[in-house]
Design an enzyme around this catalytic site. Structure first.
Site, PDB file in Angstrom:
ATOM      1  N   CYS A  22       0.131   7.513 -10.695  1.00 49.34           N
ATOM      2  CA  CYS A  22      -0.144   6.475  -9.699  1.00 49.34           C
ATOM      3  C   CYS A  22      -1.604   6.043  -9.742  1.00 49.34           C
ATOM      4  CB  CYS A  22       0.197   7.001  -8.308  1.00 49.34           C
ATOM      5  SG  CYS A  22       0.145   5.694  -7.063  1.00 49.34           S
TER       6      CYS A  22
ATOM      7  N   TYR B 109       0.851  -1.203   0.000  1.00 51.70           N
ATOM      8  CA  TYR B 109       0.000   0.000   0.000  1.00 51.70           C
ATOM      9  C   TYR B 109       0.880   1.245   0.000  1.00 51.70           C
ATOM     10  CZ  TYR B 109      -3.750  -3.239   0.821  1.00 51.70           C
ATOM     11  OH  TYR B 109      -4.633  -4.281   0.660  1.00 51.70           O
ATOM     12  N   SER B 110       0.525   2.197  -0.860  1.00 50.13           N
ATOM     13  CA  SER B 110       1.278   3.459  -0.902  1.00 50.13           C
ATOM     14  C   SER B 110       1.031   4.226   0.384  1.00 50.13           C
ATOM     15  CB  SER B 110       0.799   4.342  -2.063  1.00 50.13           C
ATOM     16  OG  SER B 110       0.845   3.644  -3.266  1.00 50.13           O
TER      17      SER B 110
ATOM     18  N   TYR C 249      -0.654  -0.505 -11.497  1.00 48.80           N
ATOM     19  CA  TYR C 249      -0.741  -1.946 -11.683  1.00 48.80           C
ATOM     20  C   TYR C 249      -2.130  -2.339 -12.174  1.00 48.80           C
ATOM     21  CZ  TYR C 249      -3.662  -3.199  -7.729  1.00 48.80           C
ATOM     22  OH  TYR C 249      -4.705  -3.347  -6.894  1.00 48.80           O
TER      23      TYR C 249
ATOM     24  N   GLU D 105       3.919   4.436 -10.841  1.00 51.27           N
ATOM     25  CA  GLU D 105       3.604   3.275 -10.001  1.00 51.27           C
ATOM     26  C   GLU D 105       2.143   2.920 -10.262  1.00 51.27           C
ATOM     27  OE1 GLU D 105       5.992   2.429  -6.319  1.00 51.27           O
ATOM     28  OE2 GLU D 105       4.059   3.009  -5.459  1.00 51.27           O
TER      29      GLU D 105
HETATM   30  C1  LIG Z   1       2.970  -0.568  -5.191  1.00 53.21           C
HETATM   31  C2  LIG Z   1       1.504  -0.788  -4.861  1.00 53.21           C
HETATM   32  C3  LIG Z   1       0.834   0.139  -4.109  1.00 53.21           C
HETATM   33  C4  LIG Z   1      -0.520  -0.030  -3.831  1.00 53.21           C
HETATM   34  N1  LIG Z   1      -1.151   0.920  -3.111  1.00 53.21           N
HETATM   35  C5  LIG Z   1      -2.453   0.795  -2.835  1.00 53.21           C
HETATM   36  C6  LIG Z   1      -3.132   1.814  -2.096  1.00 53.21           C
HETATM   37  O1  LIG Z   1      -2.548   2.843  -1.717  1.00 53.21           O
HETATM   38  N2  LIG Z   1      -4.434   1.628  -1.839  1.00 53.21           N
HETATM   39  C7  LIG Z   1      -5.115   0.534  -2.269  1.00 53.21           C
HETATM   40  O2  LIG Z   1      -6.303   0.421  -1.982  1.00 53.21           O
HETATM   41  N3  LIG Z   1      -4.478  -0.420  -2.979  1.00 53.21           N
HETATM   42  C8  LIG Z   1      -3.182  -0.338  -3.251  1.00 53.21           C
HETATM   43  N4  LIG Z   1      -2.529  -1.327  -3.945  1.00 53.21           N
HETATM   44  C9  LIG Z   1      -3.264  -2.593  -4.213  1.00 53.21           C
HETATM   45  C10 LIG Z   1      -3.104  -3.580  -3.005  1.00 53.21           C
HETATM   46  O3  LIG Z   1      -1.762  -4.018  -2.911  1.00 53.21           O
HETATM   47  C11 LIG Z   1      -3.967  -4.843  -3.127  1.00 53.21           C
HETATM   48  O4  LIG Z   1      -3.663  -5.462  -4.336  1.00 53.21           O
HETATM   49  C12 LIG Z   1      -5.437  -4.592  -3.038  1.00 53.21           C
HETATM   50  O5  LIG Z   1      -5.781  -4.003  -1.788  1.00 53.21           O
HETATM   51  C13 LIG Z   1      -6.198  -5.919  -3.152  1.00 53.21           C
HETATM   52  O6  LIG Z   1      -5.749  -6.795  -2.180  1.00 53.21           O
HETATM   53  P1  LIG Z   1      -6.751  -7.794  -1.419  1.00 53.21           P
HETATM   54  O7  LIG Z   1      -5.965  -8.664  -0.497  1.00 53.21           O
HETATM   55  O8  LIG Z   1      -7.875  -7.045  -0.835  1.00 53.21           O
HETATM   56  O9  LIG Z   1      -7.316  -8.666  -2.610  1.00 53.21           O
HETATM   57  P2  LIG Z   1      -7.065 -10.234  -2.850  1.00 53.21           P
HETATM   58  O10 LIG Z   1      -7.850 -11.025  -1.910  1.00 53.21           O
HETATM   59  O11 LIG Z   1      -5.607 -10.459  -2.909  1.00 53.21           O
HETATM   60  O12 LIG Z   1      -7.706 -10.368  -4.271  1.00 53.21           O
HETATM   61  C14 LIG Z   1      -7.065  -9.888  -5.393  1.00 53.21           C
HETATM   62  C15 LIG Z   1      -7.303 -10.860  -6.505  1.00 53.21           C
HETATM   63  O13 LIG Z   1      -8.685 -10.861  -6.826  1.00 53.21           O
HETATM   64  C16 LIG Z   1      -8.857 -11.074  -8.199  1.00 53.21           C
HETATM   65  N5  LIG Z   1      -9.631  -9.958  -8.762  1.00 53.21           N
HETATM   66  C17 LIG Z   1      -9.514  -8.656  -8.447  1.00 53.21           C
HETATM   67  N6  LIG Z   1     -10.407  -7.931  -9.131  1.00 53.21           N
HETATM   68  C18 LIG Z   1     -11.107  -8.817  -9.897  1.00 53.21           C
HETATM   69  C19 LIG Z   1     -12.149  -8.672 -10.828  1.00 53.21           C
HETATM   70  N7  LIG Z   1     -12.674  -7.483 -11.110  1.00 53.21           N
HETATM   71  N8  LIG Z   1     -12.607  -9.799 -11.433  1.00 53.21           N
HETATM   72  C20 LIG Z   1     -12.086 -11.021 -11.156  1.00 53.21           C
HETATM   73  N9  LIG Z   1     -11.086 -11.208 -10.279  1.00 53.21           N
HETATM   74  C21 LIG Z   1     -10.602 -10.119  -9.656  1.00 53.21           C
HETATM   75  C22 LIG Z   1      -7.487 -11.147  -8.814  1.00 53.21           C
HETATM   76  O14 LIG Z   1      -7.145 -12.495  -8.920  1.00 53.21           O
HETATM   77  C23 LIG Z   1      -6.601 -10.474  -7.785  1.00 53.21           C
HETATM   78  O15 LIG Z   1      -5.285 -10.951  -7.804  1.00 53.21           O
HETATM   79  C24 LIG Z   1      -1.197  -1.163  -4.281  1.00 53.21           C
HETATM   80  C25 LIG Z   1      -0.513  -2.111  -5.043  1.00 53.21           C
HETATM   81  C26 LIG Z   1       0.812  -1.933  -5.335  1.00 53.21           C
HETATM   82  C27 LIG Z   1       1.525  -2.945  -6.171  1.00 53.21           C
HETATM   83  N1  LIG Z   2       0.991   2.432  -6.304  1.00 52.03           N
HETATM   84  C1  LIG Z   2       0.059   1.711  -6.868  1.00 52.03           C
HETATM   85  O1  LIG Z   2       0.306   0.882  -7.706  1.00 52.03           O
HETATM   86  C2  LIG Z   2      -1.331   1.937  -6.426  1.00 52.03           C
HETATM   87  C3  LIG Z   2      -1.573   2.857  -5.431  1.00 52.03           C
HETATM   88  C4  LIG Z   2      -2.878   3.091  -5.067  1.00 52.03           C
HETATM   89  C5  LIG Z   2      -3.899   2.375  -5.698  1.00 52.03           C
HETATM   90  N2  LIG Z   2      -3.611   1.479  -6.639  1.00 52.03           N
HETATM   91  C6  LIG Z   2      -4.690   0.777  -7.338  1.00 52.03           C
HETATM   92  O2  LIG Z   2      -5.221   1.682  -8.297  1.00 52.03           O
HETATM   93  C7  LIG Z   2      -6.602   1.461  -8.486  1.00 52.03           C
HETATM   94  C8  LIG Z   2      -7.401   2.735  -8.270  1.00 52.03           C
HETATM   95  O3  LIG Z   2      -8.654   2.379  -8.086  1.00 52.03           O
HETATM   96  P1  LIG Z   2      -9.651   2.966  -7.048  1.00 52.03           P
HETATM   97  O4  LIG Z   2     -10.641   1.897  -6.853  1.00 52.03           O
HETATM   98  O5  LIG Z   2      -8.960   3.519  -5.902  1.00 52.03           O
HETATM   99  O6  LIG Z   2     -10.208   4.144  -7.927  1.00 52.03           O
HETATM  100  P2  LIG Z   2     -11.671   4.569  -8.280  1.00 52.03           P
HETATM  101  O7  LIG Z   2     -12.149   5.408  -7.184  1.00 52.03           O
HETATM  102  O8  LIG Z   2     -12.484   3.438  -8.757  1.00 52.03           O
HETATM  103  O9  LIG Z   2     -11.332   5.513  -9.521  1.00 52.03           O
HETATM  104  C9  LIG Z   2     -10.717   5.058 -10.653  1.00 52.03           C
HETATM  105  C10 LIG Z   2     -10.993   6.094 -11.748  1.00 52.03           C
HETATM  106  O10 LIG Z   2     -10.249   5.775 -12.888  1.00 52.03           O
HETATM  107  C11 LIG Z   2     -11.145   5.636 -13.997  1.00 52.03           C
HETATM  108  N3  LIG Z   2     -10.653   4.682 -14.984  1.00 52.03           N
HETATM  109  C12 LIG Z   2     -11.033   3.420 -15.233  1.00 52.03           C
HETATM  110  N4  LIG Z   2     -10.348   2.918 -16.268  1.00 52.03           N
HETATM  111  C13 LIG Z   2      -9.514   3.893 -16.692  1.00 52.03           C
HETATM  112  C14 LIG Z   2      -8.571   3.963 -17.734  1.00 52.03           C
HETATM  113  N5  LIG Z   2      -8.312   2.954 -18.544  1.00 52.03           N
HETATM  114  N6  LIG Z   2      -7.899   5.119 -17.891  1.00 52.03           N
HETATM  115  C15 LIG Z   2      -8.123   6.172 -17.075  1.00 52.03           C
HETATM  116  N7  LIG Z   2      -9.031   6.147 -16.077  1.00 52.03           N
HETATM  117  C16 LIG Z   2      -9.701   5.020 -15.883  1.00 52.03           C
HETATM  118  C17 LIG Z   2     -12.440   5.190 -13.377  1.00 52.03           C
HETATM  119  O11 LIG Z   2     -13.501   5.460 -14.276  1.00 52.03           O
HETATM  120  P3  LIG Z   2     -14.831   4.554 -14.444  1.00 52.03           P
HETATM  121  O12 LIG Z   2     -14.820   3.559 -13.323  1.00 52.03           O
HETATM  122  O13 LIG Z   2     -15.960   5.521 -14.335  1.00 52.03           O
HETATM  123  O14 LIG Z   2     -14.731   3.938 -15.779  1.00 52.03           O
HETATM  124  C18 LIG Z   2     -12.461   6.076 -12.151  1.00 52.03           C
HETATM  125  O15 LIG Z   2     -12.856   7.372 -12.480  1.00 52.03           O
HETATM  126  C19 LIG Z   2      -6.971   0.345  -7.508  1.00 52.03           C
HETATM  127  O16 LIG Z   2      -6.994  -0.866  -8.220  1.00 52.03           O
HETATM  128  C20 LIG Z   2      -5.855   0.373  -6.460  1.00 52.03           C
HETATM  129  O17 LIG Z   2      -5.643  -0.851  -5.786  1.00 52.03           O
HETATM  130  C21 LIG Z   2      -2.345   1.252  -7.029  1.00 52.03           C
END
Ligand SMILES: Cc1cc2nc3c(=O)[nH]c(=O)nc-3n(C[C@H](O)[C@H](O)[C@H](O)COP(=O)(O)OP(=O)(O)OC[C@H]3O[C@@H](n4cnc5c(N)ncnc54)[C@H](O)[C@@H]3O)c2cc1C
Ligand SMILES: NC(=O)c1ccc[n+]([C@@H]2O[C@H](COP(=O)([O-])OP(=O)(O)OC[C@H]3O[C@@H](n4cnc5c(N)ncnc54)[C@H](OP(=O)(O)O)[C@@H]3O)[C@@H](O)[C@H]2O)c1
Length: 404
Positions: free
Chosen positions: A362, A180-181, A404, A402
């Site tokens: 991000c 998590y960030s 994914y 960053e």
């Molecule tokens: C660098 C980094 C930073 C991140 N920062 C944040 C952050 O700041 N906040 C945040 O909320 N998250 C963040 N994430 C995402 C976070 O790490 C988790 O991946 C996320 O919270 C889901 O984990 P979980 O254990 O709840 O889900 P899990 O129980 O691990 O389930 C995830 C799995 O469910 C399945 N899945 C997910 N969506 C679907 C779908 N639509 N249809 C079918 N299968 C699906 C996939 O197999 C996926 O691997 C970050 C990820 C990375 C890599």
């Molecule tokens: N460092 C990291 O890697 C990091 C850090 C934080 C979060 N994450 C991940 O990033 C994702 C953010 O999701 P969220 O649930 O927090 O956000 P959210 O509140 O659902 O918002 C996501 C926004 O992005 C839009 N969107 C969907 N597809 C897009 C595309 N192809 N291009 C541009 N915009 C698009 C969505 O639009 P519509 O839904 O209306 O289509 C919505 O407005 C999560 O999966 C989270 O786990 C990763």
């Protein structure tokens, strides 16, 4: 602004941008539209200082005036001289090759990593767990604060921590960590160096075969965490999303949803009063521009605080929303971050020419292609190959992703 003149005389006024010197011969009398008093040397050469972002236009102007470029060299970079007198290569190629080796941006030198590993995590305590999605918004996103005062955990803005949820996976093995960030500054939300904060969306989706609602393991654990409960923390990790130490930098930040987390940390460090007092060496005077993509208005995470900061620092903080399910893009579709980038492409492009500008992305991986497309189109207007330019920014530590 752009200003041509004798080599050396005006170069230092082009603060922050890379500057090149063109040696030109054969300039005819300027037409009314092309009035510029280039100083002519006795040898017949004139020397013109040109910022990087004007190179193409200047080449065209010189050609219009009947001039011939004898050489192009970067100012103050003797080892990067490029002779181009008889060069028949296309301008884009010449331009790409003439860009000097980028100066690596300065970031922190002491970057903590993996202080706590999965086999020996830090056991923190939940101090605060608050809903961030307003009424009528989609899903659950929580702001969490954990106490870390009992150990050695420390971190920088832009890093992540790992969380190990309790229980076992479907194979009976202990759950693995999820990243998590970090959403707080290095000093924590209470500015006492004793906490770390996260912004977590509860993952929920319909199982593609059974249609059953599935809830993510770790995100559900965090979103439901009681105040006072223990939480297993690892890390910190990540060097990709660090802020430059320069308080004059420009930070372009593009976030979807919880991708706001690292940008909250940056913005708090830049603008919050208590942070300014805690960091006498970092008094931000640059520009921060947040482009934030969310589905609906109630999903604007940290809305009130972001808008307060914007009101307080209108010259240093710009805030642009892309509210996908309420606003329409130019084609009548959902307004995504990349549509905002396309709208502001000329300004973003100009900012990206400055060596002090850092661009951060991000959140959802899906936004990357759209952002590239919008910036490619703008770069092409200047005769620049976007992918090559992006590579240079990456090498210089000015392009941070960053997703994914
Ligand atoms: C660098 C980094 C930073 C991140 N920062 C944040 C952050 O700041 N906040 C945040 O909320 N998250 C963040 N994430 C995402 C976070 O790490 C988790 O991946 C996320 O919270 C889901 O984990 P979980 O254990 O709840 O889900 P899990 O129980 O691990 O389930 C995830 C799995 O469910 C399945 N899945 C997910 N969506 C679907 C779908 N639509 N249809 C079918 N299968 C699906 C996939 O197999 C996926 O691997 C970050 C990820 C990375 C890599
Ligand atoms: N460092 C990291 O890697 C990091 C850090 C934080 C979060 N994450 C991940 O990033 C994702 C953010 O999701 P969220 O649930 O927090 O956000 P959210 O509140 O659902 O918002 C996501 C926004 O992005 C839009 N969107 C969907 N597809 C897009 C595309 N192809 N291009 C541009 N915009 C698009 C969505 O639009 P519509 O839904 O209306 O289509 C919505 O407005 C999560 O999966 C989270 O786990 C990763």
């Amino acid at each position: 602004m752009y200003n041509s003149g004798v080599a050396g005389a005006t170069a230092n006024t082009l603060s922050g941008s890379r500057v090149f010197i063109y040696e030109v011969v054969g300039l005819g009398q300027p037409s009314v539209a092309d009035q510029s008093n280039y100083p002519v040397r006795n040898s017949g050469s004139v020397f013109i200082t040109v910022p990087y972002n004007r190179m193409n236009q200047e080449m065209q102007r010189i050609a219009r005036l009947g001039g011939k470029i004898l050489s192009i060299r970067p100012l103050n970079a003797n080892n990067q001289q490029m002779q181009s007198g008889a060069d028949s290569r296309p301008m884009t190629q010449m331009q790409a090759e003439s860009v000097p080796a980028p100066t690596k941006a300065k970031t922190e030198t002491d970057i903590p990593v993996n202080i706590y590993r999965p086999n020996n995590p830090y056991i923190g305590k939940c101090l605060h767990n608050e809903e961030l999605v307003g009424e009528g918004g989609i899903g659950t996103v929580r702001h969490l604060i954990f106490d870390i005062s009992g150990g050695d955990l420390r971190y920088l803005e832009g890093q992540s921590i790992g969380i190990i949820p309790p229980g076992v996976d479907k194979n009976g093995k202990p759950q693995k960590l999820r990243l998590y960030s970090i959403a707080s500054t290095r000093h924590g939300d209470r500015v006492d160096d004793k906490t770390v904060s996260l912004c977590v969306r509860q993952l929920e989706y319909k199982h593609p075969e059974t249609g059953e609602m599935v809830y993510g393991v770790c995100s559900t654990h965090l979103c439901n965490l009681e105040v006072g409960a223990d939480v297993k923390i690892t890390g910190p990790t990540g060097k990709e999303m660090l802020l430059p130490t320069d308080p004059d930098a420009t930070a372009i930040m593009m976030a979807t949803g919880t991708g706001i987390a690292p940008f909250r940390a940056y913005l708090w460090r830049m603008f919050k009063e208590a942070e300014k007092q805690a960091n006498p060496d970092y008094q931000f005077k640059g520009l921060a521009w947040l482009i934030f993509g969310i589905p609906t208005s109630p999903n604007i995470l940290y809305k009130q605080e972001l808008e307060e900061l914007q009101g307080q620092y209108p010259d240093n903080f710009r805030l642009t929303y892309a509210i996908s399910r309420e606003q329409k893009n130019a084609k009548g579709g959902r307004m995504y971050i990349q549509d905002r980038v396309a709208e502001h492409a000329a300004e973003l492009w100009t900012l990206m020419q400055k060596e002090k500008t850092h661009t951060y992305i991000c959140g959802l991986k899906g936004m990357e292609d759209g952002i590239d497309e919008a910036l490619s189109a703008e770069a092409a207007k200047h005769g620049v190959d976007w992918k090559e330019y992006q590579r240079q920014m990456k090498r210089a530590g000015r392009w941070h992703v960053e997703t994914y």
